[in-house]
Structures are given as C-alpha cells and as structure tokens.
Design a protein around this motif. Structure first.
Motif, PDB file in Angstrom:
ATOM      1  N   PRO A 363       1.519  -7.838  -0.880  1.00  0.00           N
ATOM      2  CA  PRO A 363       0.733  -8.621  -1.840  1.00  0.00           C
ATOM      3  C   PRO A 363       1.588  -9.651  -2.562  1.00  0.00           C
ATOM      4  O   PRO A 363       2.804  -9.491  -2.701  1.00  0.00           O
ATOM      5  CB  PRO A 363       0.215  -7.550  -2.808  1.00  0.00           C
ATOM      6  N   PHE A 364       0.950 -10.701  -3.023  1.00  0.00           N
ATOM      7  CA  PHE A 364       1.619 -11.778  -3.751  1.00  0.00           C
ATOM      8  C   PHE A 364       2.244 -11.254  -5.042  1.00  0.00           C
ATOM      9  O   PHE A 364       3.394 -11.562  -5.362  1.00  0.00           O
ATOM     10  CB  PHE A 364       0.588 -12.865  -4.052  1.00  0.00           C
ATOM     11  N   VAL A 365       1.505 -10.450  -5.785  1.00  0.00           N
ATOM     12  CA  VAL A 365       1.988  -9.813  -7.011  1.00  0.00           C
ATOM     13  C   VAL A 365       1.923  -8.301  -6.801  1.00  0.00           C
ATOM     14  O   VAL A 365       0.880  -7.773  -6.402  1.00  0.00           O
ATOM     15  CB  VAL A 365       1.136 -10.219  -8.230  1.00  0.00           C
ATOM     16  N   ALA A 366       3.028  -7.619  -7.060  1.00  0.00           N
ATOM     17  CA  ALA A 366       3.068  -6.175  -6.836  1.00  0.00           C
ATOM     18  C   ALA A 366       2.100  -5.469  -7.784  1.00  0.00           C
ATOM     19  O   ALA A 366       2.218  -5.608  -9.010  1.00  0.00           O
ATOM     20  CB  ALA A 366       4.481  -5.645  -7.043  1.00  0.00           C
ATOM     21  N   PRO A 367       1.125  -4.708  -7.264  1.00  0.00           N
ATOM     22  CA  PRO A 367       0.192  -4.004  -8.138  1.00  0.00           C
ATOM     23  C   PRO A 367       0.769  -2.731  -8.750  1.00  0.00           C
ATOM     24  O   PRO A 367       0.209  -2.182  -9.682  1.00  0.00           O
ATOM     25  CB  PRO A 367      -0.973  -3.671  -7.197  1.00  0.00           C
ATOM     26  N   LYS A 368       1.908  -2.275  -8.225  1.00  0.00           N
ATOM     27  CA  LYS A 368       2.549  -1.054  -8.733  1.00  0.00           C
ATOM     28  C   LYS A 368       3.998  -1.046  -8.252  1.00  0.00           C
ATOM     29  O   LYS A 368       4.399  -1.827  -7.387  1.00  0.00           O
ATOM     30  CB  LYS A 368       1.821   0.184  -8.212  1.00  0.00           C
ATOM     31  N   ASP A 369       4.792  -0.135  -8.814  1.00  0.00           N
ATOM     32  CA  ASP A 369       6.160   0.046  -8.344  1.00  0.00           C
ATOM     33  C   ASP A 369       6.140   0.620  -6.930  1.00  0.00           C
ATOM     34  O   ASP A 369       5.371   1.552  -6.647  1.00  0.00           O
ATOM     35  CB  ASP A 369       6.931   0.986  -9.266  1.00  0.00           C
ATOM     36  N   GLN A 370       6.969   0.068  -6.072  1.00  0.00           N
ATOM     37  CA  GLN A 370       6.993   0.542  -4.692  1.00  0.00           C
ATOM     38  C   GLN A 370       8.362   0.302  -4.082  1.00  0.00           C
ATOM     39  O   GLN A 370       9.022  -0.691  -4.376  1.00  0.00           O
ATOM     40  CB  GLN A 370       5.923  -0.158  -3.857  1.00  0.00           C
ATOM     41  N   ASP A 371       8.799   1.241  -3.232  1.00  0.00           N
ATOM     42  CA  ASP A 371      10.077   1.137  -2.538  1.00  0.00           C
ATOM     43  C   ASP A 371       9.850   0.747  -1.085  1.00  0.00           C
ATOM     44  O   ASP A 371       8.932   1.258  -0.426  1.00  0.00           O
ATOM     45  CB  ASP A 371      10.841   2.468  -2.595  1.00  0.00           C
ATOM     46  N   TYR A 372      10.697  -0.154  -0.565  1.00  0.00           N
ATOM     47  CA  TYR A 372      10.624  -0.611   0.818  1.00  0.00           C
ATOM     48  C   TYR A 372      11.968  -0.353   1.491  1.00  0.00           C
ATOM     49  O   TYR A 372      13.022  -0.682   0.928  1.00  0.00           O
ATOM     50  CB  TYR A 372      10.295  -2.107   0.885  1.00  0.00           C
ATOM     51  N   ASP A 373      11.927   0.231   2.671  1.00  0.00           N
ATOM     52  CA  ASP A 373      13.143   0.545   3.425  1.00  0.00           C
ATOM     53  C   ASP A 373      13.647  -0.705   4.115  1.00  0.00           C
ATOM     54  O   ASP A 373      12.945  -1.303   4.936  1.00  0.00           O
ATOM     55  CB  ASP A 373      12.837   1.646   4.447  1.00  0.00           C
ATOM     56  N   LEU A 374      14.876  -1.106   3.790  1.00  0.00           N
ATOM     57  CA  LEU A 374      15.489  -2.275   4.402  1.00  0.00           C
ATOM     58  C   LEU A 374      16.553  -1.891   5.420  1.00  0.00           C
ATOM     59  O   LEU A 374      17.309  -2.745   5.880  1.00  0.00           O
ATOM     60  CB  LEU A 374      16.101  -3.184   3.326  1.00  0.00           C
ATOM     61  N   GLY A 375      16.634  -0.610   5.776  1.00  0.00           N
ATOM     62  CA  GLY A 375      17.626  -0.170   6.739  1.00  0.00           C
ATOM     63  C   GLY A 375      19.001  -0.027   6.117  1.00  0.00           C
ATOM     64  O   GLY A 375      19.774  -0.977   6.133  1.00  0.00           O
ATOM     65  N   GLY A 376      19.293   1.121   5.567  1.00  0.00           N
ATOM     66  CA  GLY A 376      20.570   1.329   4.900  1.00  0.00           C
ATOM     67  C   GLY A 376      20.529   1.058   3.411  1.00  0.00           C
ATOM     68  O   GLY A 376      21.435   1.454   2.685  1.00  0.00           O
ATOM     69  N   ARG A 377      19.505   0.393   2.934  1.00  0.00           N
ATOM     70  CA  ARG A 377      19.320   0.161   1.503  1.00  0.00           C
ATOM     71  C   ARG A 377      17.831   0.074   1.212  1.00  0.00           C
ATOM     72  O   ARG A 377      17.008  -0.067   2.120  1.00  0.00           O
ATOM     73  CB  ARG A 377      20.049  -1.107   1.023  1.00  0.00           C
ATOM     74  N   VAL A 378      17.490   0.176  -0.066  1.00  0.00           N
ATOM     75  CA  VAL A 378      16.088   0.230  -0.484  1.00  0.00           C
ATOM     76  C   VAL A 378      15.799  -0.945  -1.410  1.00  0.00           C
ATOM     77  O   VAL A 378      16.577  -1.249  -2.317  1.00  0.00           O
ATOM     78  CB  VAL A 378      15.776   1.570  -1.189  1.00  0.00           C
ATOM     79  N   TRP A 379      14.692  -1.597  -1.164  1.00  0.00           N
ATOM     80  CA  TRP A 379      14.206  -2.664  -2.052  1.00  0.00           C
ATOM     81  C   TRP A 379      13.170  -2.046  -2.985  1.00  0.00           C
ATOM     82  O   TRP A 379      12.099  -1.638  -2.557  1.00  0.00           O
ATOM     83  CB  TRP A 379      13.598  -3.788  -1.225  1.00  0.00           C
ATOM     84  N   HIS A 380      13.523  -1.972  -4.265  1.00  0.00           N
ATOM     85  CA  HIS A 380      12.604  -1.428  -5.259  1.00  0.00           C
ATOM     86  C   HIS A 380      11.862  -2.589  -5.910  1.00  0.00           C
ATOM     87  O   HIS A 380      12.439  -3.375  -6.670  1.00  0.00           O
ATOM     88  CB  HIS A 380      13.355  -0.619  -6.319  1.00  0.00           C
TER      89      HIS A 380
END
Length: 513
Positions: A363-380
């Motif tokens: 989404p254009f604007v995050a509706p909630k806190d969410q973690d994304y796996d970037l392979g070896g690190r996490v995008w919070h």
C-alpha cells in the motif's frame, strides 16, 4: 665514437683522486669531490633503511598467508585474500550496493583481465556458484565471469544497472520496498511460478515487473519465449522499446551472450539468436499461433475502466480462455500479473480468489506496523509510513486522497487500507431449498436510468422475512451490456407471477437527476 679518456669500464668503482692530480677536474664520470660517495655510506641518507620491507610487500605477505576458515579452526585452508573475496561475494548476495561495487571494480579491471588468461578454476567457480545458490542447471554460455554471476544471482543488482543506463547514470533510490519487490519477483525464474504484483502508481511497477524482469529472464535463458500483454497497444510498444534498449546496451552485451536476431526486428515482436523472443501486444490484440514459456500481463485495465464491469469481465474472460492457453507447458510455464488494483473483481482479485498465486501487495501508506523479509535483514515499516517518503509531501498525500477518493483504497492502497471494503461473494450467504410458507413477500426495484458501460444496473429482487431472517427468492438485473434502456415491465410481471408479493418497494428518481 671514441671513448672519453676519463671513462671507466661499466661496473668499475671510481677511486678517490689524489689531491692536485689531473683527475680533479669535473666532467663525465668525474662528479665533484664533495658529492662523491663515501665508503660505507648510502647515496640517500634519508632513504629507506637497508633491509626494510615496503608496504606493498607486507600487504602481499598478509594476503597470501594461509589461514584456517571455520569454527574452532576446523575448516578449510585458504589464503586471507581468498577469505576476503568470499566474504564480499556472500555479502553481495543480499546487498545490491556491495554487488554493484564489485561489478564496478570488475569493470575497472576489465582491461587487465583481457590481457591475462582467466584460469579455468575461476570459470568453474563462477558456474558452481550459480548452480549451488540457485539450484538451476547451468545454461551453455560462450563465457561466464564474476560480474555476470552477481547480476544473475541478484535481481536487484541487475535492476540498478539497467535503471542507471536508462536514466543517463542516475542511481535508483534506496527505498526498502525495491529490495523487497526484487527479491519476490526473482521467483519468476522458477518453473510454474504464478505472481501477482500490486503497487500504487509511480513506484516503478512497469519497469520492475515487465521491462527489467523480462530482460533478466532472457539473460538467464535467451531461448525463453515471452508474451507481454497490456491494456493498450501504445503501452505495449513503450514497454518493448525500453526492453530492447536494455538488451542492446553495452553493459548487457558485455555480461550476457543474449543477442537479438536480425531477421525479426519489430519493436513489439523480436527474436533472439537462441530461438527465444518477445511479443508485446494489447489485451485485445491477436495472439493466435503464439506460444510462450512466460506470460507477463502489465496493467490489464485502463484507469478509466475502474467501474466498467463489462470491460472487467471481458478482460478476466480473455485471460482465462485465450491468454493462458498460449503457455507451451501450463505446468512449468510462468505467469506474472503486474497491476494497480482498480476493482474488487479486477484480474488480480479474479486470480487471487482461485488460489495458488504468490501475492506481492504494497500500500501507498502503511495501514499498520508490518515486517518484510529482505533476505538476511528485516524491513520494519511503521504505521503511516510511505513507500517513497522522499517523493511525496503532506500536501501531495492530502491531494491524492481528495482527488482519487473513493478509489484511493483500490488504486493506492491495493485494498489493504483501513477503509477497504469487504469483497462480498456467494459464500458469505447461506442457502435454502424451500421458502418459508406464509411469509410476506416484498419486491424491491432499483431502476437504472441510462444504459451502457459505466452506468447503474436496473435490479429487481423478491424477498421474504421470518423474524430476523431474510430470504432472497428471486433476482433480475440488466443494464450495462445493452445499447438501449432495458424494459423492466415484462420482467416485473414474470417476477410478480412467480413470487406473489404483498408489497413493492422502489427507489425512483427523475431521469435527468
């Protein structure tokens, strides 16, 4: 040429001349007495002490010192130089910046490598690195180098190189969503992949999901037959033009053996010398007789067709019956759909409902806190965070929400926002076989006053109720598909005959309102 009388044989050491002798004169091989070497003294007292080791020698000694790599000194024996290279290549798998740095370093050393023969062991390491890290059989190539291995092994590195070329050296931004999307799209090289990519406008959806992905897949295998489908012929031509520009770029030709054939060179229909090719066409264009190993459907709907249910159904039906039939092998063929969400029943929603698709939705604007796996690190990603924080101001966001509303939740939020609507389907309702006897029947009429795409339907429903339960007995709907206004009179008679009603409820308005 006569030899100078004062010249001595090469290698002879000059003896100090006796004071007052004829050899006191200054000339060839006779420097001034005060500047002559003194016995046991260096010619440069400030120079390097005798026996000192240079920095280059010390560095070389350390680089080629053998160490034991592994935990508890129970690993393999290799030099420090080899260990450093391994660490850099390992880091480049997950970090596109390091990968680009290594590729740039390889480019700077290209002239040196061309003058020296690449050892067979280096070539074997490049091939084994690809096979071990990606589980795919090696493609026969004329040559393979470490730069090509990094670009094939890391789709984001490939994207950054291609973006730099198409934008006259301008670097791609460091927004984390680029790493996330590239990592997920890289699965398209696996057999049977089914991917849906949903992103807001102006976030590189077409470049990532169509142009760069197609070029990367052809770098892996020049024999791939790829069909690129879009909603319009012009968009198909633009996509194919950018793709050809990447395929013919100097850096692409330097790293990959994929070449365009000379006997099929149309912008939207070209072939490779390996038997593959690309055919770009609109959703309504002819693809009869075309086979594909990969299908990429970019922007199935025009933004103006958001509420055109006829066009939405037409695109979905053509995808199911015509486009998907072009796969040479439906089991191993790959399909990627790249689109903004336009409607609950658009192509993305249509295929996701059937299951079996890998869904990438941002989404254009995050509706909630969410973690994304970037392979070896996490995008919070925090609640309220933009995908591109540096590209939009608060005023831009408010303008988009005001102008685009009520389609903001679809076009920009991909139906992932707080105000996204629930997609109502048949499974949300129960069913019955016999209507409750003796219940009052109400006929509801909601007339549409104009025909054609984009206008409301005329709908009639017959309901009955028992306590707090409601039963839909019959329904009739017409409107958008006809060129003239439907006549509900006959339908009303048939409906009232089948369902003996007690009351009728209608929503009426003037035709011009």
């Amino acid at each position: 040429m006569p030899r100078h009388p004062d010249a001595q044989k090469l290698g002879d050491r000059a003896e100090p001349a006796a004071e007052g002798s004829k050899s006191d004169k200054v000339g060839y091989c006779s420097p001034p007495k005060h500047s002559q070497f003194k016995p046991g003294q260096s010619g440069n007292p400030l120079g390097r002490p005798k026996g000192a080791i240079s920095f280059a020698s010390e560095l070389a000694d350390e680089l080629f010192t053998t160490i034991v790599a592994g935990e508890n000194n129970a690993g393999v024996h290799l030099t420090n130089k080899r260990a450093i290279v391994k660490r850099l290549v390992a880091a480049a798998r997950d970090d596109a910046k390091i990968a680009c740095l290594l590729i740039s370093l390889a480019q700077n050393l290209a002239a040196v490598r061309r003058r020296t023969r690449v050892p067979p062991r280096t070539r074997r390491l490049s091939k084994s690195w690809l096979t071990a890290n990606h589980g795919l059989p090696m493609i026969r190539r004329r040559k393979m180098n470490n730069g090509a291995a990094l670009l094939l092994g890391n789709f984001e590195s490939f994207v950054r190189m291609a973006y730099r070329y198409l934008n006259d050296g301008r670097e791609l931004g460091n927004d984390p969503y680029i790493t996330y999307v590239c990592r997920r799209l890289a699965k398209a090289k696996g057999n049977g992949a089914r991917i849906v990519l949903n992103m807001p406008p102006r976030h590189l959806k077409t470049l990532l999901g169509s142009v760069f992905l197609t070029a990367w897949l052809l770098a892996w295998n020049a024999a791939e037959k790829i069909i690129v489908v879009t909603y319009s012929e012009q968009l198909a031509l633009n996509t194919a033009y950018l793709l050809r520009k990447v395929l013919q770029s100097p850096w692409y030709r330097r790293y990959f053996p994929t070449r365009l054939a000379g006997d099929r060179t149309r912008v939207s229909d070209f072939a490779t010398t390996a038997g593959g090719g690309v055919y770009a066409v609109s959703a309504e264009g002819s693809i009869t007789g075309r086979g594909a190993t990969i299908i990429i459907f970019d922007d199935p709907l025009n933004i103006d067709d958001s509420s055109n249910l006829d066009q939405i159904e037409k695109v979905n039906e053509r995808f199911d019956t015509v486009i998907m039939s072009r796969l040479d092998n439906p089991k191993t063929g790959r399909v990627v759909i790249s689109a903004h969400r336009r409607h609950q029943n658009d192509l993305a929603g249509h295929v996701l409902e059937s299951g079996g698709w890998d869904h990438i939705a941002l989404p254009f604007v995050a509706p909630k806190d969410q973690d994304y796996d970037l392979g070896g690190r996490v995008w919070h990603r925090k609640n309220g965070e933009l995908l591109r924080p540096d590209a939009f101001t608060e005023a831009d966001i408010n303008r988009i929400k005001t102008i685009i509303n009520p389609d903001f939740e679809a076009l920009y939020q991909q139906f992932l926002g707080e105000r996204s609507s629930i997609r109502i389907s048949r499974r949300h309702f129960g069913s019955f076989t016999v209507a409750p006897p003796g219940a009052d029947v109400v006929i509801s009429v909601d007339p549409g006053h104009r025909s054609g795409p984009g206008h409301s339907f005329t709908v009639m429903q017959a309901w009955c109720s028992v306590k707090k339960e409601f039963f839909l007995l019959d329904q009739w709907r017409a409107g958008g598909r006809r060129n003239c206004m439907p006549s509900p009179k006959n339908r009303y008679r048939k409906l009232s005959t089948r369902c003996r009603f007690n009351r009728i409820f209608g929503l009426w308005a003037n035709s011009g309102s």
